[in-house]
Design a protein around this motif. Structure first.
Motif, PDB file in Angstrom:
ATOM      1  N   GLY A   1      -2.906  18.710 -13.869  1.00 16.69           N
ATOM      2  CA  GLY A   1      -4.222  19.317 -14.156  1.00 16.69           C
ATOM      3  C   GLY A   1      -5.229  18.962 -13.067  1.00 16.69           C
ATOM      4  O   GLY A   1      -5.993  19.819 -12.612  1.00 16.69           O
TER       5      GLY A   1
ATOM      6  N   CYS B   1      -7.098  21.611 -10.722  1.00 18.29           N
ATOM      7  CA  CYS B   1      -8.571  21.694 -10.700  1.00 18.29           C
ATOM      8  C   CYS B   1      -9.113  21.463  -9.282  1.00 18.29           C
ATOM      9  O   CYS B   1     -10.161  22.000  -8.926  1.00 18.29           O
ATOM     10  CB  CYS B   1      -9.195  20.666 -11.643  1.00 18.29           C
ATOM     11  SG  CYS B   1      -8.940  21.012 -13.380  1.00 18.29           S
TER      12      CYS B   1
ATOM     13  N   TYR C   1     -12.451  14.941 -13.254  1.00 15.57           N
ATOM     14  CA  TYR C   1     -12.771  16.139 -14.048  1.00 15.57           C
ATOM     15  C   TYR C   1     -12.880  15.770 -15.517  1.00 15.57           C
ATOM     16  O   TYR C   1     -12.252  14.819 -15.974  1.00 15.57           O
ATOM     17  CB  TYR C   1     -11.696  17.221 -13.862  1.00 15.57           C
ATOM     18  CG  TYR C   1     -11.494  17.566 -12.406  1.00 15.57           C
ATOM     19  CD1 TYR C   1     -12.481  18.261 -11.707  1.00 15.57           C
ATOM     20  CD2 TYR C   1     -10.352  17.148 -11.721  1.00 15.57           C
ATOM     21  CE1 TYR C   1     -12.334  18.536 -10.356  1.00 15.57           C
ATOM     22  CE2 TYR C   1     -10.193  17.428 -10.369  1.00 15.57           C
ATOM     23  CZ  TYR C   1     -11.188  18.111  -9.698  1.00 15.57           C
ATOM     24  OH  TYR C   1     -11.041  18.374  -8.366  1.00 15.57           O
TER      25      TYR C   1
ATOM     26  N   GLN D   1     -12.566  19.052 -20.855  1.00 15.07           N
ATOM     27  CA  GLN D   1     -12.464  20.500 -21.056  1.00 15.07           C
ATOM     28  C   GLN D   1     -11.721  21.170 -19.892  1.00 15.07           C
ATOM     29  O   GLN D   1     -10.837  22.005 -20.094  1.00 15.07           O
ATOM     30  CB  GLN D   1     -13.878  21.081 -21.225  1.00 15.07           C
ATOM     31  CG  GLN D   1     -13.907  22.392 -21.983  1.00 15.07           C
ATOM     32  CD  GLN D   1     -13.098  22.348 -23.293  1.00 15.07           C
ATOM     33  OE1 GLN D   1     -13.155  21.373 -24.045  1.00 15.07           O
ATOM     34  NE2 GLN D   1     -12.314  23.391 -23.558  1.00 15.07           N
ATOM     35  N   GLN D   2     -12.080  20.763 -18.675  1.00 12.43           N
ATOM     36  CA  GLN D   2     -11.421  21.342 -17.488  1.00 12.43           C
ATOM     37  C   GLN D   2      -9.923  21.009 -17.479  1.00 12.43           C
ATOM     38  O   GLN D   2      -9.084  21.859 -17.171  1.00 12.43           O
ATOM     39  CB  GLN D   2     -12.044  20.758 -16.222  1.00 12.43           C
ATOM     40  CG  GLN D   2     -13.233  21.527 -15.677  1.00 12.43           C
ATOM     41  CD  GLN D   2     -13.824  20.772 -14.491  1.00 12.43           C
ATOM     42  OE1 GLN D   2     -14.370  19.676 -14.683  1.00 12.43           O
ATOM     43  NE2 GLN D   2     -13.713  21.321 -13.304  1.00 12.43           N
TER      44      GLN D   2
ATOM     45  N   LEU E   1      -8.064  20.282 -20.030  1.00  9.51           N
ATOM     46  CA  LEU E   1      -7.382  20.991 -21.118  1.00  9.51           C
ATOM     47  C   LEU E   1      -7.032  22.418 -20.675  1.00  9.51           C
ATOM     48  O   LEU E   1      -5.919  22.899 -20.901  1.00  9.51           O
ATOM     49  CB  LEU E   1      -8.277  21.008 -22.360  1.00  9.51           C
ATOM     50  CG  LEU E   1      -7.643  21.572 -23.612  1.00  9.51           C
ATOM     51  CD1 LEU E   1      -6.463  20.701 -24.069  1.00  9.51           C
ATOM     52  CD2 LEU E   1      -8.665  21.669 -24.745  1.00  9.51           C
ATOM     53  N   GLN E   2      -7.985  23.084 -20.031  1.00  8.21           N
ATOM     54  CA  GLN E   2      -7.716  24.444 -19.530  1.00  8.21           C
ATOM     55  C   GLN E   2      -6.527  24.425 -18.571  1.00  8.21           C
ATOM     56  O   GLN E   2      -5.663  25.296 -18.615  1.00  8.21           O
ATOM     57  CB  GLN E   2      -8.951  24.997 -18.792  1.00  8.21           C
ATOM     58  CG  GLN E   2     -10.134  25.321 -19.689  1.00  8.21           C
ATOM     59  CD  GLN E   2      -9.728  26.201 -20.859  1.00  8.21           C
ATOM     60  OE1 GLN E   2      -8.969  27.155 -20.699  1.00  8.21           O
ATOM     61  NE2 GLN E   2     -10.189  25.852 -22.054  1.00  8.21           N
ATOM     62  N   ALA E   3      -6.513  23.406 -17.700  1.00  8.97           N
ATOM     63  CA  ALA E   3      -5.411  23.302 -16.726  1.00  8.97           C
ATOM     64  C   ALA E   3      -4.087  23.080 -17.453  1.00  8.97           C
ATOM     65  O   ALA E   3      -3.056  23.640 -17.063  1.00  8.97           O
ATOM     66  CB  ALA E   3      -5.687  22.165 -15.753  1.00  8.97           C
TER      67      ALA E   3
ATOM     68  N   TYR F   1      -3.169  24.183 -20.267  1.00 13.63           N
ATOM     69  CA  TYR F   1      -2.675  25.446 -20.836  1.00 13.63           C
ATOM     70  C   TYR F   1      -1.859  26.217 -19.798  1.00 13.63           C
ATOM     71  O   TYR F   1      -1.010  27.025 -20.135  1.00 13.63           O
ATOM     72  CB  TYR F   1      -3.848  26.315 -21.321  1.00 13.63           C
ATOM     73  CG  TYR F   1      -4.209  26.028 -22.761  1.00 13.63           C
ATOM     74  CD1 TYR F   1      -3.404  26.496 -23.800  1.00 13.63           C
ATOM     75  CD2 TYR F   1      -5.345  25.300 -23.090  1.00 13.63           C
ATOM     76  CE1 TYR F   1      -3.725  26.227 -25.125  1.00 13.63           C
ATOM     77  CE2 TYR F   1      -5.675  25.026 -24.407  1.00 13.63           C
ATOM     78  CZ  TYR F   1      -4.858  25.489 -25.417  1.00 13.63           C
ATOM     79  OH  TYR F   1      -5.161  25.220 -26.717  1.00 13.63           O
ATOM     80  N   ARG F   2      -2.132  25.960 -18.519  1.00 15.88           N
ATOM     81  CA  ARG F   2      -1.399  26.670 -17.455  1.00 15.88           C
ATOM     82  C   ARG F   2      -0.182  25.890 -16.980  1.00 15.88           C
ATOM     83  O   ARG F   2       0.545  26.337 -16.092  1.00 15.88           O
ATOM     84  CB  ARG F   2      -2.341  26.951 -16.275  1.00 15.88           C
ATOM     85  CG  ARG F   2      -3.416  27.955 -16.635  1.00 15.88           C
ATOM     86  CD  ARG F   2      -4.432  28.122 -15.528  1.00 15.88           C
ATOM     87  NE  ARG F   2      -3.833  28.521 -14.258  1.00 15.88           N
ATOM     88  CZ  ARG F   2      -4.502  28.553 -13.106  1.00 15.88           C
ATOM     89  NH1 ARG F   2      -5.772  28.206 -13.082  1.00 15.88           N
ATOM     90  NH2 ARG F   2      -3.903  28.918 -11.993  1.00 15.88           N
TER      91      ARG F   2
ATOM     92  N   ALA G   1      -6.136  17.545 -26.826  1.00 19.38           N
ATOM     93  CA  ALA G   1      -7.588  17.599 -26.544  1.00 19.38           C
ATOM     94  C   ALA G   1      -8.268  16.315 -27.023  1.00 19.38           C
ATOM     95  O   ALA G   1      -9.131  15.758 -26.339  1.00 19.38           O
ATOM     96  CB  ALA G   1      -8.199  18.829 -27.222  1.00 19.38           C
TER      97      ALA G   1
END
Ligand code: GLY
Length: 350
Positions: free
Chosen positions: A245, A249, A300, A303-304, A306-308, A310-311, A342
């Protein structure tokens, strides 16, 4: 010399010996037939060791050809992969010939995937020249290239026929790249060997041969039980979920080793706060990371990251397999929902 025998779908030795690059031809000839060897390397490593290795291969009776890439992750792409396959065909390598990967993880991954694909598989010899490649990427058979959509998205499990590690090569490594490898070494201590954590308090460079051998032994044991990465091999990903992640980022401006160091520190803080591992483990890890010039703070927010996550290609549905410290020198794999992950990311924030 230390020799570690790997028992996977192909059996092979990992030999750790000072000066092994200069005498690689004879060692390679002892386990491979063939008449031609395609040396794959990058421009920097070629300048340091290309000629030495080529001469040794020729002295052992191989016709050599050489394919040189630019150093760096951006070279591990589909274009170079196809160029390398065409190079092997144009130079008339046959099924009994071999590919020799001389360099770090990028060279090893690209050359390994080409060896797995050309003529549906020719022999592969790994000559790792970075610490990270010696303790991790050259052993265990993972080969890959990056796709525009992400890192290591195309590849194969393809075991080499021989790995020769020359600890003398570490002397020419820039300190930054050496540190990246130290993160993976510390990882082995955290997942499987508290004594290795203790040993690392003495500078690694003073005991390189023994430390590399211990890391390879740990990896060998994991790979013997789960070569195709369906279960316990995921232990080798300690620090990597959050680390990937961080890399994503940062647009890959933060190196893999540094990102893994941050990931290991973050998960260990969260585990300690959740009483999943003993008190004091985080500070021991922290002090080792600092000793080896590695970062411990996440750049980071939750939230950032966590988004990463997901990918992340290792996510399966709504679950993530997270490697978490349980004891000093022991980690376990926990299956967390993305919601639980999370919550854990919030706990990483110190
Ligand atoms: N580098 C992690 C593995 O080989 O599984």
């Amino acid at each position: 010399m230390k020799t570690i025998h790997v028992n996977a779908s192909r059996q092979y030795d990992v030999c750790i010996r000072r000066g092994s690059l200069a005498r690689c031809g004879g060692d390679i000839r002892a386990v491979n037939g063939g008449t031609a060897a395609a040396l794959v390397t990058d421009r920097t490593v070629d300048g340091l060791y290309g000629q030495t290795v080529e001469q040794s291969l020729q002295a052992a009776g191989y016709r050599t050809v050489k394919f040189i890439i630019e150093p760096g992750e951006q070279s591990k792409n589909g274009e170079n992969f196809l160029k390398l396959l065409n190079f092997l065909a144009e130079n008339q390598l046959t099924r009994s010939d071999l590919v020799v990967a001389l360099g770090g993880g990028v060279v090893g991954d690209l050359a390994g995937f080409a060896a797995a694909s050309y003529l549906r598989g020719v022999a592969l010899v790994q000559l790792p020249t970075t610490l990270l490649a010696m303790v991790d990427s050259s052993v265990g058979g993972k080969t890959a290239i990056d796709l525009p959509a992400g890192k290591n998205l195309a590849g194969a499990f393809y075991q080499p026929s021989l790995v020769l590690c020359d600890p003398d090569a570490l002397d020419s490594l820039p300190e930054e790249i050496f540190s990246d490898g130290c993160a993976e070494v510390i990882k082995y201590g955290m997942i499987a060997d508290g004594d290795l954590l203790t040993a690392l308090k003495t500078p690694l460079r003073r005991q390189a041969e023994a430390v590399i051998a211990r890391c390879v032994e740990i990896k060998r044991d994991v790979v013997a039980q789960d070569e195709f990465d369906t279960g316990m091999r995921q232990l080798l990903n300690f620090g990597h979920t959050i680390g990937h992640g961080v890399e994503l980022c940062s647009g890959y401006t933060i190196s893999h080793g540094k990102a893994v160091a941050m990931g290991m520190a973050a998960v260990t803080v969260a585990a300690e706060r959740s009483e999943l591992c003993p008190d004091g483990l985080y500070w021991e890890l922290h002090d080792l990371l600092v000793q080896y010039g590695l970062p411990t703070q996440l750049p980071y927010g939750a939230q950032q990251l966590l988004q990463a996550a997901y990918r992340d290609k290792k996510r399966s549905g709504d679950e993530i397999h997270l490697v978490v410290p349980a004891l000093r020198g022991r980690c376990v794999i926990r299956n967390l929902t993305m919601e639980e992950f999370a919550v854990l990311l919030q706990l990483c924030d110190r």
